[in-house]
Enzyme design. Structure first.
Site, PDB file in Angstrom:
ATOM      1  N   HIS A 180      -3.758   0.589  -6.327  1.00 43.23           N
ATOM      2  CA  HIS A 180      -4.137   1.237  -5.071  1.00 43.23           C
ATOM      3  C   HIS A 180      -5.533   0.828  -4.634  1.00 43.23           C
ATOM      4  CE1 HIS A 180      -5.730   4.544  -2.510  1.00 43.23           C
ATOM      5  NE2 HIS A 180      -4.573   4.325  -1.902  1.00 43.23           N
ATOM      6  N   ILE A 222      -7.075   8.844  -1.304  1.00 44.07           N
ATOM      7  CA  ILE A 222      -7.286   8.707   0.134  1.00 44.07           C
ATOM      8  C   ILE A 222      -6.359   7.620   0.646  1.00 44.07           C
ATOM      9  CG2 ILE A 222      -9.129   7.021  -0.035  1.00 44.07           C
ATOM     10  CD1 ILE A 222      -8.847   9.876   2.556  1.00 44.07           C
ATOM     11  N   HIS A 224       0.825  -1.206   0.000  1.00 49.85           N
ATOM     12  CA  HIS A 224       0.000   0.000   0.000  1.00 49.85           C
ATOM     13  C   HIS A 224       0.866   1.266   0.000  1.00 49.85           C
ATOM     14  CE1 HIS A 224      -3.485   2.433   2.026  1.00 49.85           C
ATOM     15  NE2 HIS A 224      -3.228   2.834   0.799  1.00 49.85           N
ATOM     16  N   HIS A 249       1.542   5.099  -2.768  1.00 45.99           N
ATOM     17  CA  HIS A 249       1.673   6.494  -2.308  1.00 45.99           C
ATOM     18  C   HIS A 249       3.077   7.045  -2.519  1.00 45.99           C
ATOM     19  CE1 HIS A 249      -2.230   6.994  -0.134  1.00 45.99           C
ATOM     20  NE2 HIS A 249      -2.169   5.663  -0.135  1.00 45.99           N
ATOM     21  N   ASN A 303      -6.534  -0.808  -0.981  1.00 45.80           N
ATOM     22  CA  ASN A 303      -7.041   0.229  -0.093  1.00 45.80           C
ATOM     23  C   ASN A 303      -8.510   0.074   0.293  1.00 45.80           C
ATOM     24  OD1 ASN A 303      -6.556   3.012   1.206  1.00 45.80           O
ATOM     25  ND2 ASN A 303      -8.404   3.332  -0.018  1.00 45.80           N
TER      26      ASN A 303
END
Length: 959
Positions: A811, A959, A619, A624, A815
């Site tokens: 993602h 997010i 993740h 990110h 997520n």
């Protein structure tokens, strides 16, 4: 603040401030008449001087005095002007003022008119810190002569200036007369430019904001004399002109490769990129638009407490890392290598246009993330303050937690005697713009959608989640048994595994181990090399976590179901000794109806390894952290009119914003990850070690990843160009549909602008962009073998499809299922508190006496479980303005009809994927689509309604 009070305050403002200006206006009116345009600047200064004198000597009117003393006054809530008893009309005032500010005309030359519509949002009228912002801008606009002006730039060059031809400056009139919304809303203004007949097509425009406050500029639309339309998508905050080193420039939605740039736009193209790059100096301010790189040197806070010192990640042989956006904050006093943190709930700098909008639900979610980190732990510690309640006593008690927390929050919110810590938890019940609570604490899917609420414990469900759970990108096919380590045996002990054929041969449906390997029936999730190097650190903390490095062996049965057949739990040798490491093998009970709690504890330790790797690597690191350098490089090196800029930007939306929140609230020293996850204060160090040893850009593409893990084989006859070893592998099966659709869209787009491979090599911006990503943004890996050479259109397709895949489907897969699977702690425990006891030990007798209590005491505490539950609910939530694959919020992003047709085709295929996934989930032959827990695999279903849905693939890491 009450709306009526605001309106009344504005009426007071009119009488106190505006009336004194009137005498000054009339005093000057006869002087203005007949003066030439060149004299107006001098007259403006004279007029303003008289206004200031008039203000000093003015007397408050009787009406104003009565209002200031709180006396009632009749009013109608309608247009603001109707509140005032002042007979002097603002319309007249504006007409008078226009004599001082000039008219929007081009005189003494042959000209044509271009009608225009500009769409913007004013600064939020009722945002706490923005009260009165619009009043100030109204005074600036109407009376002080500080306006918003626009100026068109032609794509054709002016031979006198060697830049694009420039139109007259047009004033954005009627700022005061436009409606002032309670919330942000689009406001349209009509403009009219006059340009020389030889002006050519406008390719850009300049805007100056002379107001005190910023506004959000969305779009400028030009209606040309021949009725054609030119659109300028802007979507940017415009601050006061003195905040910038030059006018803000925006280009039309027509894009060009660098060598094809019209001469009139060339300098603007270069100048805008230079402004976005900055000079790498000074501390960045809220209004800055500068994209630059820095290391992760801002995760610690040693000035507050020396124990909060954290190593710098990046520009380090020991801790290599991707770069993040530079802020330029001062270094810490106690450690000059560390950047000082921002205080309280203040925001970390990112360019203003990258930040969540304050009135949108995305902003609410981001604020809730911050508030959770800042307030949640003290509140939960207050709730679970009794030592006896540190651990859960039973699964029933754990399930009751959801109602307990929900009731606690509701009741304490009503209770005037609520403690400060409890009130902080209540404050986390932030509502979005639809009035829905962001934190609702529903029962997670993994225990609520099956007739058997303990289905999550079954071996088949444990195995299924390796293919269709939160982290389906680790499992790999075994080619050698037992598995081998690549670690240095001199440091980490012998490589010899404790696993033997005798452990698993009775579970292979009559096959030998060699036959099972040959038939591609054995698989593994192997965390030995990942965790062994750091376990001595992790396990050495007093009252800290106690964990193993796990190896799990799976067998694919004749019924096409994956099941676990053995687990090996390992510890490294104690430091500074010659003792061997610890290895222990567990196997499932022979009878499926018999529960072996040691086997269940072994699976729990595997889950702990799995969920920590999921959060820190699959993740955070692989999405990110990996994507932020791509975003920075795109703004620094690809002009707004480069074809790839508008193509990529939807896949970067809000990513820098959520990353900055994560650095402050989640991965920072003493943040949620360190408080609740296994590696504690070594968490991000662990991700740096993985980045160093295992991160390769090309393997982030789905096909390369599947081939690397031997979960697929090349197959030129397949539509995917490869064949899955396990056909019922939901993540891979659905993922390949999305990958192929993305690849086709990328192919179509690239071939519209790049006619051959030579144009790839000749595109200076493109080559600089890719070079900067490799050598600066991911500079610690610049020599890695995984970088793709950018020499052909196919190379570019590989690069772009991988970037979009990471930002969207990868993602989404890791997520938006977090609450469904990790919202129930035993299914995804983030921490382990105990080792597994030996047979006939005192602790083993405790297991026999109360197995549920002992099992739960091995895992996360109540505070940890509830903190994670709350955090993952936030992170699993879709906002109302989410953009999903196949969607574009900015409709005017391109003027190219070929591109529009290609995008429509892409959108249509995305919808087809949704239908395909729905049908697959209804197929009873595909056992891994739902499993015993009856959770359908929808994480790659492209669209979703708002909320916690367990599905939806947004364009970006939002997010």
């Amino acid at each position: 603040m009450n709306v009526a009070v605001l309106i009344e305050s504005r009426a007071v403002f009119q009488d106190l401030v505006i009336m004194p200006y009137v005498s000054a206006v009339f005093f000057q009116i006869d002087l203005v008449h007949g003066f030439a345009v060149n004299d107006r600047h001098r007259l403006r200064k004279t007029w303003r001087s008289n206004v200031q004198k008039s203000l000093k000597t003015s007397r408050v009117t009787a009406t104003a005095r009565s209002k200031l003393h709180g006396k009632p006054r009749k009013t109608s809530v309608g247009p603001i002007q109707s509140v005032s008893t002042n007979p002097f009309s603002f319309k007249i005032l504006k007409e008078l003022a226009s004599k001082f500010f000039g008219h929007n005309t081009v005189q003494d030359r042959e000209s044509v008119q271009i009608n225009a519509t500009i769409i913007l949002e004013k600064k939020s009228f009722l945002k706490l810190l923005d009260i009165g912002a619009d009043l100030v801008d109204d005074v600036d606009d109407v009376l002080a002569g500080r306006r918003v002006t626009l100026q068109l730039i032609s794509a054709e060059v002016d031979p006198e200036t060697d830049t694009g031809k420039v139109s007259n400056k047009v004033v954005l009139n009627d700022w005061y007369g436009s409606r002032d919304e309670i919330e942000q809303s689009d406001i349209k203004y009509k403009l009219q430019f006059e340009v020389d007949r030889e002006f050519g097509l406008p390719g850009a425009f300049l805007v100056q904001n002379q107001h005190h406050n910023e506004f959000y500029l969305k779009t400028l639309i030009l209606e040309m004399p021949d009725q054609s339309i030119i659109q300028f998508p802007c979507n940017s905050w415009i601050y006061n002109m003195y905040k910038y080193s030059g006018d803000r420039v925006f280009f039309s939605n027509k894009v060009y490769l660098p060598d094809d740039t019209p001469v009139g736009l060339w300098k603007l193209r270069e100048q805008e990129l230079m402004m976005l790059r900055g000079d790498g100096k000074g501390e960045r301010q809220e209004w800055d638009r500068i994209y630059d790189y820095d290391t992760y040197n801002d995760l610690g806070n040693p000035d507050h407490d020396k124990s909060l010192l954290r190593p710098v990640l990046g520009k380090s042989e020991e801790f290599p890392y991707p770069r993040r956006c530079r802020t330029g904050r001062a270094p810490c006093v106690t450690d000059p290598l560390s950047e000082s943190p921002v205080s309280g709930l203040a925001d970390i700098y990112i360019p203003r246009d990258e930040r969540f909008s304050a009135t949108k639900s995305m902003g609410f979610l981001a604020d809730t993330v911050k508030a959770a980190a800042h307030n949640l732990l003290p509140a939960l510690e207050s709730l679970f303050e009794q030592p006896a309640s540190t651990d859960f006593g039973s699964f029933r008690e754990l399930k009751e937690l959801y109602d307990e927390i929900r009731d606690f929050v509701k009741q304490k919110g009503k209770n005037k005697s609520t403690t400060a810590a409890e009130q902080k938890l209540f404050d986390l019940r932030t509502q979005d713009e639809a009035g829905q609570d962001i934190l609702e604490f529903p029962i997670p899917q993994v225990i609520c959608d099956s007739e058997d609420e303990n289905a999550w414990m079954r071996d088949e469900e444990f195995a299924r989640q390796m293919l269709a759970g939160l982290n389906p990108m680790v499992i790999e096919r075994l080619e050698v048994f037992p598995p081998k380590s690549k670690l240095n045996p001199g440091i980490y002990g012998t490589h010899t595994s404790a696993l033997t054929a005798s452990h698993i041969k009775g579970q292979l449906e009559g096959l030998t181990v060699e036959q099972a390997l040959e038939n591609k029936k054995l698989f593994t999730v192997d965390y030995y090399d990942i965790y062994i190097p750091s376990l001595n650190k992790i396990n050495s903390e007093h009252k800290g976590p106690k964990s193993y490095a796990s190896r799990t062996i799976f067998f694919y049965t004749k019924e096409n179901i994956l099941k676990p057949v053995a687990i090996e739990l390992c510890l490294p040798p104690p430091p500074n000794t010659i003792e061997p490491g610890y290895k222990r093998v567990f196997v499932p009970p022979l009878s499926g109806n018999t529960k072996d709690w040691l086997w269940e504890l072994a699976k729990a330790h595997v889950r702990t390894n799995h969920v920590n790797y999921h959060q820190l690597i699959s993740h955070w690191l692989e999405t990110h952290a990996t994507v932020e350098p791509f975003i920075i490089a795109t703004h620094r090196q690809l002009s707004a009119i480069h074809p790839l800029n508008p193509f990529l930007l939807p896949h970067f939306k809000n990513t820098m914003s959520i990353n900055s929140q994560a650095r402050k609230a989640l991965i920072s020293a003493n943040g949620i990850i360190e408080k609740c996850f296994l590696p504690r204060n070594h968490s991000i160090e662990t991700s740096a070690a993985i980045y160093k040893e295992y991160w390769h850009f090309d393997e982030l593409s789905l096909p390369k990843d599947l081939l690397k893990r031997k979960m697929a084989l090349p197959d030129a006859t397949s539509k995917y160009q490869l064949k899955l070893i396990i056909e019922d592998y939901p993540y891979a099966h659905d993922g390949l549909e999305i990958w192929n659709t993305l690849r086709e869209w990328v192919h179509d787009y690239i071939h519209i602008y790049y006619k051959d491979d030579a144009t790839i090599k000749l595109d200076s911006e493109l080559q600089t962009w890719w070079n900067e990503i490799r050598t600066v943004g991911h500079g610690d890996k610049k020599h890695d073998i995984g970088w793709i050479k950018l020499e052909t259109r196919e190379n570019l397709e590989d690069i772009l499809t991988t970037i979009i895949w990471i930002s969207s489907a990868h993602h989404a897969a890791v997520n938006f299922g977090q609450y469904a699977y990790a919202g129930y702690m035993p299914n995804s425990p983030t921490c382990a508190q105990r080792f597994i006891p030996d047979y006939d030990s005192v602790e083993h007798f405790q297991i026999v006496e109360n197995p549920e209590k002992y099992f739960l005491s091995t895992l996360s505490t109540k505070v940890q479980a509830t903190t994670v539950m709350t955090t993952v609910e936030i992170l699993s939530t879709h906002s109302t303005e989410e953009e999903y694959l196949g969607e574009r919020a900015i409709k005017c992003w391109t003027d190219n009809q070929e591109v529009i047709a290609a995008f429509d085709k892409f959108s249509s295929k995305v919808k087809d994927i949704e239908k395909l996934i729905t049908n697959r989930n209804e197929n009873p032959e595909l056992k891994h689509r739902r499993g015993p827990a009856n959770v359908p695999y929808t994480l790659l279903h492209p669209s979703s309604p708002p909320g916690v849905t367990g599905k939806g693939v947004p364009n970006s890491i939002s997010i």
